[in-house]
Motif scaffolding. Structure first.
Motif, PDB file in Angstrom:
ATOM      1  N   LYS A 224       0.828  -1.208   0.000  1.00 21.08           N
ATOM      2  CA  LYS A 224       0.000   0.000   0.000  1.00 21.08           C
ATOM      3  C   LYS A 224       0.862   1.257   0.000  1.00 21.08           C
ATOM      4  N   PHE A 225       1.889   1.259   0.835  1.00 16.53           N
ATOM      5  CA  PHE A 225       2.745   2.438   0.979  1.00 16.53           C
ATOM      6  C   PHE A 225       4.114   2.134   0.371  1.00 16.53           C
ATOM      7  N   ARG A 226       4.204   2.249  -0.917  1.00 16.26           N
ATOM      8  CA  ARG A 226       5.425   1.852  -1.619  1.00 16.26           C
ATOM      9  C   ARG A 226       6.572   2.827  -1.409  1.00 16.26           C
ATOM     10  N   GLU A 227       6.283   3.964  -0.772  1.00 11.00           N
ATOM     11  CA  GLU A 227       7.357   4.897  -0.444  1.00 11.00           C
ATOM     12  C   GLU A 227       8.274   4.316   0.638  1.00 11.00           C
ATOM     13  N   ASN A 228       7.793   3.287   1.346  1.00  5.19           N
ATOM     14  CA  ASN A 228       8.566   2.639   2.405  1.00  5.19           C
ATOM     15  C   ASN A 228       9.634   1.716   1.828  1.00  5.19           C
ATOM     16  N   ASP A 229      10.835   1.764   2.396  1.00  2.00           N
ATOM     17  CA  ASP A 229      11.809   0.706   2.117  1.00  2.00           C
ATOM     18  C   ASP A 229      11.376  -0.581   2.809  1.00  2.00           C
ATOM     19  N   THR A 230      10.745  -0.427   3.974  1.00  2.00           N
ATOM     20  CA  THR A 230      10.241  -1.570   4.735  1.00  2.00           C
ATOM     21  C   THR A 230       9.170  -1.076   5.695  1.00  2.00           C
ATOM     22  N   ALA A 231       8.200  -1.943   6.010  1.00  2.00           N
ATOM     23  CA  ALA A 231       7.186  -1.579   7.004  1.00  2.00           C
ATOM     24  C   ALA A 231       7.776  -1.602   8.407  1.00  2.00           C
ATOM     25  N   ALA A 232       8.764  -2.479   8.619  1.00  2.00           N
ATOM     26  CA  ALA A 232       9.475  -2.561   9.906  1.00  2.00           C
ATOM     27  C   ALA A 232      10.784  -3.283   9.664  1.00  2.00           C
ATOM     28  N   CYS A 233      11.898  -2.652  10.004  1.00  2.00           N
ATOM     29  CA  CYS A 233      13.183  -3.315   9.751  1.00  2.00           C
ATOM     30  C   CYS A 233      13.324  -4.550  10.625  1.00  2.00           C
ATOM     31  N   GLY A 234      12.630  -4.561  11.770  1.00  2.00           N
ATOM     32  CA  GLY A 234      12.655  -5.719  12.654  1.00  2.00           C
ATOM     33  C   GLY A 234      11.409  -6.567  12.526  1.00  2.00           C
ATOM     34  N   PHE A 235      10.871  -6.648  11.306  1.00  2.00           N
ATOM     35  CA  PHE A 235       9.660  -7.443  11.104  1.00  2.00           C
ATOM     36  C   PHE A 235       9.852  -8.882  11.587  1.00  2.00           C
ATOM     37  N   SER A 236      10.986  -9.482  11.244  1.00  2.00           N
ATOM     38  CA  SER A 236      11.230 -10.881  11.592  1.00  2.00           C
ATOM     39  C   SER A 236      11.220 -11.112  13.106  1.00  2.00           C
ATOM     40  N   PRO A 237      11.997 -10.351  13.902  1.00  2.00           N
ATOM     41  CA  PRO A 237      11.904 -10.539  15.360  1.00  2.00           C
ATOM     42  C   PRO A 237      10.549 -10.157  15.937  1.00  2.00           C
ATOM     43  N   MET A 238       9.885  -9.154  15.366  1.00  2.00           N
ATOM     44  CA  MET A 238       8.545  -8.811  15.845  1.00  2.00           C
ATOM     45  C   MET A 238       7.584  -9.979  15.635  1.00  2.00           C
ATOM     46  N   ALA A 239       7.665 -10.605  14.464  1.00  2.00           N
ATOM     47  CA  ALA A 239       6.775 -11.731  14.161  1.00  2.00           C
ATOM     48  C   ALA A 239       7.087 -12.933  15.045  1.00  2.00           C
ATOM     49  N   ALA A 240       8.372 -13.220  15.241  1.00  2.00           N
ATOM     50  CA  ALA A 240       8.750 -14.343  16.107  1.00  2.00           C
ATOM     51  C   ALA A 240       8.299 -14.094  17.542  1.00  2.00           C
ATOM     52  N   ALA A 241       8.411 -12.844  17.994  1.00  2.00           N
ATOM     53  CA  ALA A 241       7.955 -12.499  19.344  1.00  2.00           C
ATOM     54  C   ALA A 241       6.452 -12.659  19.471  1.00  2.00           C
ATOM     55  N   CYS A 242       5.726 -12.302  18.423  1.00  2.00           N
ATOM     56  CA  CYS A 242       4.268 -12.481  18.413  1.00  2.00           C
ATOM     57  C   CYS A 242       3.917 -13.946  18.650  1.00  2.00           C
ATOM     58  N   GLU A 243       4.589 -14.823  17.931  1.00  2.00           N
ATOM     59  CA  GLU A 243       4.351 -16.262  18.089  1.00  2.00           C
ATOM     60  C   GLU A 243       4.732 -16.725  19.492  1.00  2.00           C
ATOM     61  N   ALA A 244       5.890 -16.269  19.968  1.00  2.00           N
ATOM     62  CA  ALA A 244       6.386 -16.695  21.280  1.00  2.00           C
ATOM     63  C   ALA A 244       5.469 -16.236  22.406  1.00  2.00           C
ATOM     64  N   LEU A 245       5.097 -14.974  22.375  1.00  2.00           N
ATOM     65  CA  LEU A 245       4.269 -14.418  23.447  1.00  2.00           C
ATOM     66  C   LEU A 245       2.880 -15.041  23.460  1.00  2.00           C
ATOM     67  N   SER A 246       2.296 -15.220  22.283  1.00  2.00           N
ATOM     68  CA  SER A 246       0.960 -15.819  22.210  1.00  2.00           C
ATOM     69  C   SER A 246       0.973 -17.235  22.769  1.00  2.00           C
ATOM     70  N   LYS A 247       1.988 -18.012  22.386  1.00  2.00           N
ATOM     71  CA  LYS A 247       2.058 -19.400  22.854  1.00  2.00           C
ATOM     72  C   LYS A 247       2.372 -19.487  24.342  1.00  2.00           C
ATOM     73  N   ALA A 248       3.053 -18.470  24.859  1.00  2.00           N
ATOM     74  CA  ALA A 248       3.383 -18.463  26.288  1.00  2.00           C
ATOM     75  C   ALA A 248       2.249 -17.875  27.132  1.00  2.00           C
ATOM     76  N   GLY A 249       1.181 -17.412  26.467  1.00  2.00           N
ATOM     77  CA  GLY A 249       0.012 -16.916  27.189  1.00  2.00           C
ATOM     78  C   GLY A 249      -0.006 -15.427  27.445  1.00  2.00           C
ATOM     79  N   PHE A 250       0.861 -14.680  26.753  1.00  2.00           N
ATOM     80  CA  PHE A 250       0.910 -13.224  26.939  1.00  2.00           C
ATOM     81  C   PHE A 250       0.305 -12.566  25.703  1.00  2.00           C
ATOM     82  N   LYS A 251      -0.964 -12.188  25.812  1.00  2.00           N
ATOM     83  CA  LYS A 251      -1.709 -11.737  24.638  1.00  2.00           C
ATOM     84  C   LYS A 251      -2.096 -10.269  24.689  1.00  2.00           C
ATOM     85  N   GLY A 252      -1.413  -9.514  25.542  1.00  2.00           N
ATOM     86  CA  GLY A 252      -1.676  -8.086  25.619  1.00  2.00           C
ATOM     87  C   GLY A 252      -0.502  -7.284  25.088  1.00  2.00           C
ATOM     88  N   PHE A 253      -0.794  -6.263  24.295  1.00  2.00           N
ATOM     89  CA  PHE A 253       0.243  -5.341  23.824  1.00  2.00           C
ATOM     90  C   PHE A 253      -0.302  -3.925  23.891  1.00  2.00           C
TER      91      PHE A 253
END
Length: 470
Positions: A224-253
């Motif tokens: 959508k926003f092609r002016e961006n080089d990236t939506a988040a340079c840390g997309f990969s760790p953010m996504a892995a953390a999402c999986e980790a936190l959800s599976k560990a029972g921490f679902k609030g951000f």
């Protein structure tokens, strides 16, 4: 083996005294809110002059949190990392002193094929190093660290890595620090829309929409926003953390603070976005939190889409609102004099909310094969209703279905759904499910009882023009 400082003097002061003085200034202007059961934070990793104040606002919530190990999940800027790279070094240096790597936790992760030692991924990497002085500054006692670098875009690998980290996070003495900046180098007004929409998507993903949804959202926003080089340079760790936190029972951000580099440089033509956030143990709603005024505005937008199609013009002016760019699954329903006049939508998001509403407004009016295309004369007679869907959840049996659930049934090439509001037309669950099978999915009436039937449920935030009539 000891990892020497590489970012000191460039990203933050190399002098212990100057570093301490700067951090004291950052922490003077931090929020006082109390969030219970904190498990970790999201913090930026740019030079302190740009993002140090934002990072401090996240770290301020860890001041009262006792911990023995900080898992630092960060993006790798200096080389491609096939999965997740751990350091060979067992000590990291900072101006405040040395930090010990938790070797027992490191050994545990190395038992997985998705973790490996790669010192070169850590030697010049600032995304981990910039977090360490903050941790040392706020820690109540000695602690260890577990630094992990990653930048893979492989969704399955990300989810497996996150699953392994979740086991570490189940220990209440361990916290997580996710190191990521957001958009890179778009104009400020684009950064603010893209970044805030991504943050909302991240909140929904952690609450239950899942890592797949966050992965999809980042892709949609990048497109959508092609002016961006990236939506988040840390997309990969953010996504892995999402999986980790959800599976560990921490679902609030909670988003604590957002800013971008233009606020410091005064150059708004090309900025980098920064978010400070907190992860906590609680159950959050998987719905986009729209205000009543926003819902009313979106209904006006849908009507303007139909006006432009039928009349060739519309006076409606679309305002910038980051909630409108959160990727969403929607249905648009049209009624005329109380009777259905068209209804089409999607069960999983493939575009931003505002784009999805435009697409399905036109589809409901002109492409629902149960009805003739909408005409100019009908435009004033129709009522518009919007349904924004929660993520679908597969259930093991029809017994799990409750009145008020949206239901989707699938068997081979046959499928169909009833939105939650369709329950109003039935006296009981059996009649509802019989009709869903027979009239929508093209299946035998009682097929929902068969073991081969796949059943999914979802909820919806439903609002219509009739809700806002004076």
């Amino acid at each position: 083996m000891k990892r020497k400082m590489s970012a000191a003097g460039r990203f933050y002061p190399s002098s212990k005294e100057k570093l301490e003085e700067l951090l004291k200034i950052f922490f003077e202007d931090c929020p006082k809110e109390n969030i219970k059961n904190i498990k970790g934070i999201l913090a930026p990793h740019a030079g302190y002059v740009y993002s140090g104040s934002a990072a401090a606002k996240a770290y301020s919530f860890l001041k009262s949190r006792d911990f023995s190990c900080a898992v630092i999940l960060a993006t790798g800027h200096t080389k491609h990392i096939k999965s997740a790279a751990l350091p060979k070094s067992d000590i990291f240096e900072t101006p405040f002193g040395e930090l010990q790597v938790d070797l027992s936790l490191k050994k545990k992760l190395l038992s997985s094929d998705y973790f490996y030692e790669d010192e070169s991924a850590h030697l010049e990497e600032h995304s981990i190093e910039t977090q360490l002085p903050f941790l040392q500054f706020i820690a109540k006692r000695e602690f260890k660290i577990l630094p992990i670098c990653m930048n893979t875009q492989d969704l399955e690998a990300i989810k497996i890595i996150g699953g392994e980290i979740s086991e570490v996070l189940k220990d209440e003495n361990n916290i997580i620090v996710v190191s990521s900046d957001l958009s890179h180098y778009p104009p400020a007004e684009i950064a603010e829309l893209s970044d805030q929409a991504l943050i909302e998507s991240y909140k929904l993903a952690i609450a239950g929409a899942g890592t797949d949804y966050f992965y999809l959202s980042a892709g949609i926003l990048s497109e959508k926003f092609r002016e961006n080089d990236t939506a988040a340079c840390g997309f990969s760790p953010m996504a892995a953390a999402c999986e980790a936190l959800s599976k560990a029972g921490f679902k609030g951000f909670d988003k604590i603070y957002y800013c971008h580099s233009g606020k410091v440089s005064q150059d708004y033509s090309s900025v980098v976005g920064y978010c400070a956030g907190v992860f906590a143990e609680r159950e959050d709603n998987c719905f986009l939190n729209l205000k009543q005024s926003e819902k009313k505005y979106l209904l006006k937008f849908v009507r303007s889409v139909l006006e432009k199609k039928l009349l060739g013009k519309s006076d409606f002016i679309l305002k910038s609102n980051y909630n409108f760019y959160v990727p969403s699954a929607v249905f648009v329903t049209l009624h005329k004099k109380g009777f259905l006049r068209g209804c089409i939508g999607c069960l999983s998001p493939h575009s931003c909310l505002i784009d999805a509403l435009q697409e399905y407004a036109l589809a409901a009016a002109f492409s629902d094969n149960r009805f003739a295309p909408l005409t100019k004369s009908e435009l004033r007679e129709i009522d518009i209703e919007v349904s924004i869907l929660s993520p679908m959840k597969e259930v093991s049996s029809h017994e799990e279905i409750k009145p008020g659930d949206g239901v989707y049934i699938k068997s081979g090439n046959f499928s169909g759904t009833y939105l939650p509001q369709v329950w109003d037309h039935f006296n009981n669950k059996e009649d509802f499910l019989n009709s869903l099978c027979q009239e929508k999915a093209g299946l035998p009436k009682n097929y929902w009882k068969e073991k081969s039937a796949r059943l999914f449920t979802y909820r919806a935030d439903i609002f219509g023009e009739k809700d806002f009539k004076d």
